[in-house]
Design an enzyme around this catalytic site. Structure first.
Site, short mmCIF file in Angstrom:
data_model
loop_
_atom_site.label_atom_id
_atom_site.label_comp_id
_atom_site.label_asym_id
_atom_site.label_seq_id
_atom_site.Cartn_x
_atom_site.Cartn_y
_atom_site.Cartn_z
N ASP A 93 0.86 -1.19 0.00
CA ASP A 93 0.00 0.00 0.00
C ASP A 93 0.89 1.24 0.00
O ASP A 93 2.12 1.13 -0.04
CB ASP A 93 -1.04 -0.03 1.13
CG ASP A 93 -0.52 0.51 2.46
OD1 ASP A 93 0.73 0.65 2.62
OD2 ASP A 93 -1.35 0.78 3.35
N ASP A 254 -5.31 -5.73 8.77
CA ASP A 254 -3.90 -5.63 9.18
C ASP A 254 -3.82 -4.72 10.38
O ASP A 254 -4.66 -3.83 10.54
CB ASP A 254 -3.05 -5.06 8.03
CG ASP A 254 -3.39 -3.61 7.75
OD1 ASP A 254 -2.78 -2.73 8.39
OD2 ASP A 254 -4.27 -3.34 6.91
N CYS A 364 3.17 -20.28 28.29
CA CYS A 364 2.96 -19.84 26.90
C CYS A 364 3.57 -20.89 25.95
O CYS A 364 4.71 -21.29 26.12
CB CYS A 364 3.60 -18.48 26.64
SG CYS A 364 3.43 -17.97 24.92
N CYS A 366 4.45 -20.39 22.91
CA CYS A 366 5.25 -19.84 21.80
C CYS A 366 6.73 -20.14 22.01
O CYS A 366 7.23 -20.29 23.12
CB CYS A 366 4.98 -18.34 21.61
SG CYS A 366 6.12 -17.20 22.42
N CYS A 369 8.89 -17.63 24.32
CA CYS A 369 8.77 -17.76 25.78
C CYS A 369 9.47 -19.03 26.25
O CYS A 369 10.10 -19.05 27.30
CB CYS A 369 7.30 -17.77 26.20
SG CYS A 369 6.51 -16.16 25.99
N HIS A 391 5.66 -12.38 20.53
CA HIS A 391 4.82 -13.26 21.37
C HIS A 391 3.37 -12.79 21.32
O HIS A 391 2.46 -13.59 21.14
CB HIS A 391 5.35 -13.25 22.82
CG HIS A 391 4.29 -13.47 23.84
ND1 HIS A 391 3.96 -14.73 24.31
CD2 HIS A 391 3.44 -12.60 24.44
CE1 HIS A 391 2.95 -14.61 25.16
NE2 HIS A 391 2.62 -13.34 25.27
ZN ZN Z 1 5.04 -16.54 24.32
#
Ligand code: ZN
Length: 406
Positions: A93, A254, A364, A366, A369, A391
């Site tokens: 964009d 977005d 967590c 992820c 982490c 995260h």
């Molecule tokens: Zn995390």
């Protein structure tokens, strides 16, 4: 529902040394540093949005790209430059927010088409001009002349953009940008863009709107929308309303907010599936401008600050290893806070107690982490803060996946 992450050249260094707070001497930034989609799994977005204004710089100041980075983007193309996996798509964009104070957008159709084409985007949004104003009941109030003008400019550029893209056989999907100041005027833009031949339309200028106002616009757009027209919400992240937005033709959006909250939000900066925690501030004595001022003015002794900073980091790590108590960590944090906290601000200690008791990094899923433990919950320097932002993106991604669309 697809989520695009707007690029602002936010990378982290995988070899950063958290204990000594230093980069590897062998680090080559452009070769070694990684984007969110390389740093965490699962990839926290469906694609990226890249703005011409962010790449080129703008009247508001320098862009996020150095001249060599810009050259590499054009040379390698957007997919290779970002080392994107096949599952991620790309949208270009113009970054209308960057030229909001100008009378007209500073780009012409040819140079924007050239940018999208040379970078090899999957989709490209027509040039638009943001209208900052909202009238809920448009029949009651006259819009400002400048708003009508901006809508007209956006529509004319969209028409020219689509025609020129077709003439040149553009390889990307053209997306029309709709601007408005209320439900009826957004519907008007969408109707015009469809008439031009757009099947995908991005709704701009809605960032300041409340969710019910966005919904009012979507309902008005429903009256004119072809059943197969897809809508993109520019800069909007309202997870709670996404299912409802989807029922009105929204297929993508977005937003940087989940990422940016990691270091811009005073308290809700470490997100979880059900809420947010407050990251623990341990500012770097040698790199924190506010702290440097305090030391230079003589109100804080540098040696004392360094001692307190180190004590905090040590106590936090010991706490995470189960080697000291919550009271001990809070004691160290209180000592440092008393040196550095702006007297106008409220103490963070009660929030820190909640964060340390909850220890959200331990549960967590992820990758960041898991790898960095308590370091990710420390508010300090770009490497920790951006990782916490990545995260947060994984938390948003998981929330999006738990919704049902259709
Ligand atoms: Zn995390």
């Amino acid at each position: 529902m697809k989520f695009y992450f707007p690029d602002s050249q936010d990378l982290v260094s995988p070899t950063y040394d958290f204990v000594n707070d230093e980069y590897s001497p062998y680090r080559v930034r452009q070769r070694d540093d990684v984007y969110a989609h390389q740093a965490v799994t699962p990839i926290p977005y469906d694609g990226i949005l890249v703005s011409k204004a962010v790449v080129d710089g703008s009247m508001k100041g320098a862009g996020k790209y150095s001249a060599p980075q810009r050259e590499r983007l054009y040379r390698l193309g957007v997919r290779n430059f970002f080392r994107l996996p096949d599952t991620c798509s790309t949208i270009g964009d113009c970054g209308a927010f960057n030229y909001i104070d100008e009378e007209r957008p500073p780009y012409d159709v040819d140079e924007v088409l050239d940018f999208y084409g040379r970078c090899g985007f999957d989709a490209g949004i027509s040039i638009d001009h943001i209208i900052f104003g909202y009238i809920p009941q448009e029949s009651d109030t006259e819009p400002e002349a400048a708003w009508v003008e901006r809508q007209q400019i956006s529509l004319e550029l969209a028409e020219n953009f689509l025609a020129t893209a077709k003439k040149h056989g553009a390889s990307f999907e053209p997306v029309g940008a709709a601007q408005g100041w209320g439900p009826d005027s957004y519907a008007h833009s969408v109707a015009q863009l469809q008439k031009m031949g757009y099947g995908r339309i991005a709704l701009g200028g809605m960032v300041p709107l409340k969710s019910h106002e966005i919904l009012a616009c979507l309902r008005a757009i429903d009256e004119v929308r072809n059943h197969d027209t897809e809508l993109h919400l520019l800069g909007i992240n309202r997870v709670d309303s996404m299912e409802e937005f989807a029922r009105h033709g929204v297929t993508s959006f977005d937003s940087t907010s989940a990422f940016r909250q990691a270091f811009m939000d005073d308290r809700n900066n470490y997100h979880t599936a059900t809420g947010a925690y407050t990251a623990i501030r341990v500012p770097q004595v040698d790199a924190n401008p506010a702290l440097k001022r305090l030391i230079l003015s003589g109100s804080v002794s540098q040696a004392q600050a360094i001692t307190a900073e180190r004590a905090c980091l040590r106590a936090l790590r010991e706490f995470d290893r189960g080697e000291n108590s919550l009271e001990e960590v809070l004691g160290a944090l209180a000592a440092y806070e008393s040196l550095v906290l702006d007297p106008k601000k409220k103490s963070y200690l009660a929030y820190y107690e909640r964060t340390l008791s909850g220890a959200p990094w331990r549960t967590c899923p992820c990758a960041l982490c898991k790898k960095h433990g308590i370091e990710i919950a420390i508010f300090r320097g770009t490497e920790r803060n951006k990782r916490r932002g990545f995260h947060n993106l994984t938390v948003l991604e998981a929330k999006m996946r738990s919704l049902t669309f259709g």
